[in-house]
Motif scaffolding. Structure first.
Motif, mmCIF file in Angstrom:
data_model
loop_
_atom_site.group_PDB
_atom_site.id
_atom_site.type_symbol
_atom_site.label_atom_id
_atom_site.label_comp_id
_atom_site.label_asym_id
_atom_site.label_seq_id
_atom_site.Cartn_x
_atom_site.Cartn_y
_atom_site.Cartn_z
ATOM 1 N N HIS A 1 28.629 86.704 44.711
ATOM 2 C CA HIS A 1 28.140 85.369 45.038
ATOM 3 C C HIS A 1 26.638 85.453 45.124
ATOM 4 C CE1 HIS A 1 31.270 82.477 45.965
ATOM 5 N NE2 HIS A 1 32.037 83.496 46.267
ATOM 6 N N PHE A 2 25.966 84.365 44.803
ATOM 7 C CA PHE A 2 24.502 84.400 44.818
ATOM 8 C C PHE A 2 23.987 84.792 46.212
ATOM 9 C CE2 PHE A 2 20.507 82.281 45.822
ATOM 10 C CZ PHE A 2 19.688 82.921 44.910
ATOM 11 N N THR A 3 24.559 84.164 47.270
ATOM 12 C CA THR A 3 24.058 84.414 48.638
ATOM 13 C C THR A 3 24.235 85.889 48.998
ATOM 14 O OG1 THR A 3 25.375 82.450 49.019
ATOM 15 C CG2 THR A 3 24.042 83.221 50.859
ATOM 16 N N THR A 4 25.404 86.441 48.681
ATOM 17 C CA THR A 4 25.672 87.837 49.048
ATOM 18 C C THR A 4 24.722 88.781 48.315
ATOM 19 O OG1 THR A 4 27.961 87.133 49.207
ATOM 20 C CG2 THR A 4 27.552 89.496 49.353
ATOM 21 N N ILE A 5 24.579 88.551 47.003
ATOM 22 C CA ILE A 5 23.686 89.421 46.229
ATOM 23 C C ILE A 5 22.251 89.275 46.740
ATOM 24 C CG2 ILE A 5 22.739 89.891 43.907
ATOM 25 C CD1 ILE A 5 25.495 89.069 42.802
ATOM 26 N N PHE A 6 21.882 88.034 47.087
ATOM 27 C CA PHE A 6 20.539 87.780 47.619
ATOM 28 C C PHE A 6 20.336 88.558 48.924
ATOM 29 C CE2 PHE A 6 17.815 85.105 50.403
ATOM 30 C CZ PHE A 6 16.633 85.211 49.687
ATOM 31 N N LEU A 7 21.356 88.512 49.808
ATOM 32 C CA LEU A 7 21.237 89.211 51.094
ATOM 33 C C LEU A 7 21.151 90.730 50.894
ATOM 34 C CD1 LEU A 7 23.718 87.133 53.282
ATOM 35 C CD2 LEU A 7 21.266 87.406 53.666
ATOM 36 N N ILE A 8 21.944 91.241 49.941
ATOM 37 C CA ILE A 8 21.881 92.690 49.666
ATOM 38 C C ILE A 8 20.476 93.043 49.177
ATOM 39 C CG2 ILE A 8 22.786 94.585 48.231
ATOM 40 C CD1 ILE A 8 25.481 93.077 48.185
ATOM 41 N N ILE B 1 27.317 92.852 57.135
ATOM 42 C CA ILE B 1 27.466 94.310 56.988
ATOM 43 C C ILE B 1 26.805 94.777 55.694
ATOM 44 C CG2 ILE B 1 29.228 96.096 56.510
ATOM 45 C CD1 ILE B 1 28.836 95.353 59.493
ATOM 46 N N LEU B 2 26.960 93.973 54.622
ATOM 47 C CA LEU B 2 26.360 94.356 53.341
ATOM 48 C C LEU B 2 24.836 94.360 53.439
ATOM 49 C CD1 LEU B 2 28.754 92.512 50.884
ATOM 50 C CD2 LEU B 2 28.676 94.932 51.410
ATOM 51 N N LEU B 3 24.279 93.434 54.216
ATOM 52 C CA LEU B 3 22.829 93.407 54.431
ATOM 53 C C LEU B 3 22.396 94.713 55.115
ATOM 54 C CD1 LEU B 3 20.123 91.720 54.507
ATOM 55 C CD2 LEU B 3 20.804 90.962 56.740
ATOM 56 N N LEU B 4 23.166 95.133 56.130
ATOM 57 C CA LEU B 4 22.825 96.375 56.843
ATOM 58 C C LEU B 4 22.977 97.593 55.939
ATOM 59 C CD1 LEU B 4 24.431 95.776 60.365
ATOM 60 C CD2 LEU B 4 22.037 95.642 59.740
ATOM 61 N N LEU B 5 24.038 97.587 55.105
ATOM 62 C CA LEU B 5 24.213 98.717 54.178
ATOM 63 C C LEU B 5 23.083 98.754 53.157
ATOM 64 C CD1 LEU B 5 28.085 98.694 53.633
ATOM 65 C CD2 LEU B 5 26.757 100.436 54.816
ATOM 66 N N GLY B 6 22.608 97.556 52.780
ATOM 67 C CA GLY B 6 21.458 97.465 51.882
ATOM 68 C C GLY B 6 20.235 98.127 52.509
ATOM 69 N N ILE B 7 20.032 97.849 53.809
ATOM 70 C CA ILE B 7 18.901 98.457 54.525
ATOM 71 C C ILE B 7 19.063 99.976 54.539
ATOM 72 C CG2 ILE B 7 17.781 98.677 56.795
ATOM 73 C CD1 ILE B 7 18.645 95.716 57.257
ATOM 74 N N GLY C 1 29.654 96.043 47.231
ATOM 75 C CA GLY C 1 28.327 95.744 47.791
ATOM 76 C C GLY C 1 27.408 96.951 47.685
ATOM 77 N N MET C 2 27.974 98.132 47.907
ATOM 78 C CA MET C 2 27.142 99.336 47.818
ATOM 79 C C MET C 2 26.723 99.624 46.376
ATOM 80 S SD MET C 2 28.337 101.964 50.710
ATOM 81 C CE MET C 2 26.974 103.032 50.368
ATOM 82 N N VAL C 3 27.631 99.326 45.425
ATOM 83 C CA VAL C 3 27.272 99.500 44.009
ATOM 84 C C VAL C 3 26.101 98.570 43.689
ATOM 85 C CG1 VAL C 3 28.051 99.204 41.622
ATOM 86 C CG2 VAL C 3 29.604 100.193 43.314
ATOM 87 N N ILE C 4 26.234 97.302 44.109
ATOM 88 C CA ILE C 4 25.160 96.334 43.852
ATOM 89 C C ILE C 4 23.872 96.785 44.550
ATOM 90 C CG2 ILE C 4 24.408 93.938 44.262
ATOM 91 C CD1 ILE C 4 27.318 93.129 43.728
ATOM 92 N N GLY C 5 24.015 97.272 45.774
ATOM 93 C CA GLY C 5 22.849 97.759 46.518
ATOM 94 C C GLY C 5 22.094 98.839 45.756
ATOM 95 N N ASN C 6 22.841 99.735 45.139
ATOM 96 C CA ASN C 6 22.198 100.805 44.375
ATOM 97 C C ASN C 6 21.531 100.278 43.106
ATOM 98 O OD1 ASN C 6 22.520 103.766 45.350
ATOM 99 N ND2 ASN C 6 24.371 102.721 45.992
#
Lengths: 502, 140
Positions: free
Chosen positions: A13-20, A58-64, A362-367
């Motif tokens: 989703h745009f919001t989730t990817i944006f937050l990551i 949680i995905l935002l925190l994992l992104g951090i 989310g972690m894949v996207i984060g990377n």
């Protein structure tokens, strides 16, 4: 398969990817700024995530987490100051490369290696975690009690110089966890008439105080005495992407580093700061020209960087499946998961597999985001290194106060946060480490709950812990690890005192 | 410094154990007071071992004590922090933060008045907008 797709649909989703993306970007900045680091980053931004929907926060925190581990390498390369403990080995070859005018290539190599390391570790996480969770489904309260006690053995690794101080800190953490409602009988304990303490010490105030404000105090000292922050470096970043020949040379090292990082990350207590050295030493040992390591070669950057980002996926294996944090950052992430009403453990895989898969994707996207940001904005990130702490420290304090206030709109939590900030600062001064306090605080709740449930089941008999094979093995492992740690510490101390006397 | 902290912790753990004794212990002996009692006693034992170790000079840690210079700035900063919280209650987040940030930057000898004023005004506004509008968390 359906649940896998459900997890993917949550993330895509745009919001989730944006937050990551925001998370990774902030994580990189926090990782770059010396004196901050992943644990502080996650702690400081935890309150921002609590109003977000379940997996997004949680995905935002994992992104951090992902961003900060990677960001630490940029200051290691440019300033020779590792932003995080996991970037310490990167200074060995990264800094000499920057001195030779190859800072761009070093950052590019670190970015690509971190990306591959991160992705491989997630693939292993996706494959291994459900199997372990499936096995752990047979666990009852005695097994979870033994597991939480086993989790405490990592105190030995995160204690710094003295195990005794580490144990003291761990017990203090467990003591703090007893404040509030008793988990079995609902009796109020140590609340001293404060309604705010009825549900226990607020985790956010505790973690922001201990990791955020105490670091602010420590940084204030650096403003006066430390000249290392005055090093203005020229951010002359030229070629970022390694040549095809270079990639062929470093690919086996990256693959090896990724597996080492994932494996070490999955072991309770080991973490990035150990994985990077093992990976670096292994790359040096298997090299045809080991003498060149330390002189500024890309192999020396690829080995630790692939390992430290692989730790992020590895550390989530025991965290998500068994509720055991591997180090200080994952202990804070565990606290965050609990605050988001997500209880890690085998039941999470049974009941909320969509959230688990959302974390994986989310972690894949984060990377991927880390790779894109790292390669696109290397020049800007290089400039952040030059920001002196006197600029960001006052702002950090403001964030600490807002963060602790925002959870319950209570000034009581702000006072509590400042109290823990002062305690954390004084404890660090006298050699009592902070991470075991958080570990004790989180595991203390699990230990008490499962211990008392087990004793209720056995009508007060402690034999319940010795009649069950898994419990017995875990408790024996705990004793072995503690003894091993203690002997290791004694040896190290003896070695150090020998060196000092020479 | 270490002795003061140990003394503080010993006093704290003694009071903790005293309160734990008075908590209900339940039908199985392992009630609400069981865990606090165990932990309190463990902490006292650990602290006593530390004190004995130090007495026999077995403690190899050489931690820096706080110098007067550092202490001065830290005390000033603590006063500023207290002032920030009091004003936060009285005048709200934005004004209190602007005053606090200007004072903190001046205390840390950041140069450039316009830079200080800009950062001190924009930062609280951004944080306020982020919390109030995006995250819907009311700030004072």
């Amino acid at each position: 398969m359906g649940e896998m797709l459900a997890g993917a649909s949550i993330v895509l989703h745009f919001t989730t990817i944006f937050l990551i993306t925001i998370g990774v970007g902030l994580g990189i900045i926090i990782g770059i700024l010396p004196g901050l680091g992943a644990t502080m980053g996650v702690a400081l931004l935890l309150p921002f995530t609590l109003t977000l929907p379940k997996p997004d926060g949680i995905l935002l925190l994992l992104g951090i987490y992902i961003g900060a581990i990677y960001g630490g390498s940029i200051s290691a390369i440019l300033l020779r100051i590792p932003g995080t403990g996991g970037a310490a080995a990167t200074t060995l070859d990264g800094y000499p490369m920057a001195q030779k005018g190859e800072a761009g290539l070093a950052i590019g190599t670190a970015t690509i290696s971190s990306f591959i390391g991160g992705i491989i570790s997630i693939v292993i996480l996706i494959t291994a975690a459900p199997q372990i969770a499936n096995w752990a489904l047979k666990f009852g309260p005695p097994e979870f009690f033994a597991l939480a006690i086993f989790g405490l053995t990592i105190i030995g690794y995160i204690s710094g110089k003295s195990i005794l101080n580490g144990l003291t800190a761990g017990i203090i953490g467990m003591i703090l966890a007893t404040v509030g409602m008793d988990p079995v009988g609902s009796v109020q304990r140590y609340t001293f008439g404060f309604i705010e303490l009825a549900s226990g010490i607020d985790f956010v105030s505790l973690v922001i105080g201990l990791f955020g404000l105490s670091q602010v105090f420590a940084n204030i000292e650096k403003i006066i005495i430390n000249s290392s922050f005055k090093n203005k470096i020229s951010s002359n970043i030229s070629r970022l992407i390694p040549s095809w020949g270079d990639i062929k040379k470093i690919l086996p090292i990256i693959l090896k580093g990724s597996f080492i990082g994932t494996f070490i990350g999955a072991l309770p207590g080991a973490g990035a700061s150990i994985a990077v050295w093992i990976s670096y030493n292994e790359a040096k040992r298997s090299s045809k020209e080991p003498d060149k390591f330390g002189t500024g070669i890309i192999e020396g950057v690829a080995a630790p960087e692939s390992a430290n980002n692989a730790v992020t996926g590895g550390a989530l294996i025991p965290l998500l499946t068994l509720c055991i944090p591997g180090d200080a950052v994952t202990a804070v992430i565990l606290g965050a998961l609990l605050m988001h009403d997500i209880t890690p453990g085998p039941l999470l895989f049974m009941k909320n597999f969509d959230i688990v898969t959302a974390v994986f994707f989310g972690m894949v996207i984060g990377n991927i985001v880390m790779l894109i940001l790292g390669l696109s904005f290397a020049k800007i990130f290089a400039k952040i290194v030059n920001i002196p702490p006197k600029f960001f420290i006052p702002i950090l304090v403001s964030l600490c106060i807002v963060g602790s206030f925002s959870i319950r709109n209570s000034f009581f939590d702000v006072i509590l946060m400042i109290f823990f900030g002062i305690i954390g600062y004084i404890f660090e001064k006298v050699g009592i480490p902070i991470p075991p306090i958080i570990l004790g605080f989180i595991l203390g709740q699990l230990i008490e709950y499962n211990l008392r449930l087990s004793l209720l089941l056995s009508q007060g008999s402690f034999l319940i812990f010795f009649n069950r094979p898994i419990t017995l093995i875990l408790l024996l492992l705990t004793v072995c690890l503690l003894t091993f740690n203690y002997i290791n510490h004694i040896r190290k101390k003896a070695r150090d005192s020998k060196v000092n006397s020479l | 410094m270490k002795n003061i902290v140990d003394l503080f912790l010993l006093t704290f753990s003694s009071i903790y154990v005293f309160i734990a004794y008075r908590l209900p212990h339940g039908q199985t002996k392992y009630g609400a007071g069981f865990m606090p009692l165990t932990l309190g006693i463990l902490l006292i034992i650990l602290l006593l071992i530390k004190v004995i170790q130090r007495y026999f000079k077995l403690d190899f840690n050489n931690n820096q004590d706080i110098s007067i210079d550092k202490l001065k700035l830290l005390v000033f900063f603590a006063i500023l922090l207290a002032f920030y919280i009091i004003t936060l209650k009285m005048v709200g987040f934005i004004i209190a933060s602007i005053i606090y940030l200007i004072a903190a930057f001046l205390m840390f000898q950041v140069k450039g008045l316009i830079k200080i004023l800009l950062i001190s005004t924009i930062t609280p506004l951004v944080i306020f907008y982020l919390f109030n509008s995006l995250l819907r968390v009311p700030l004072p």
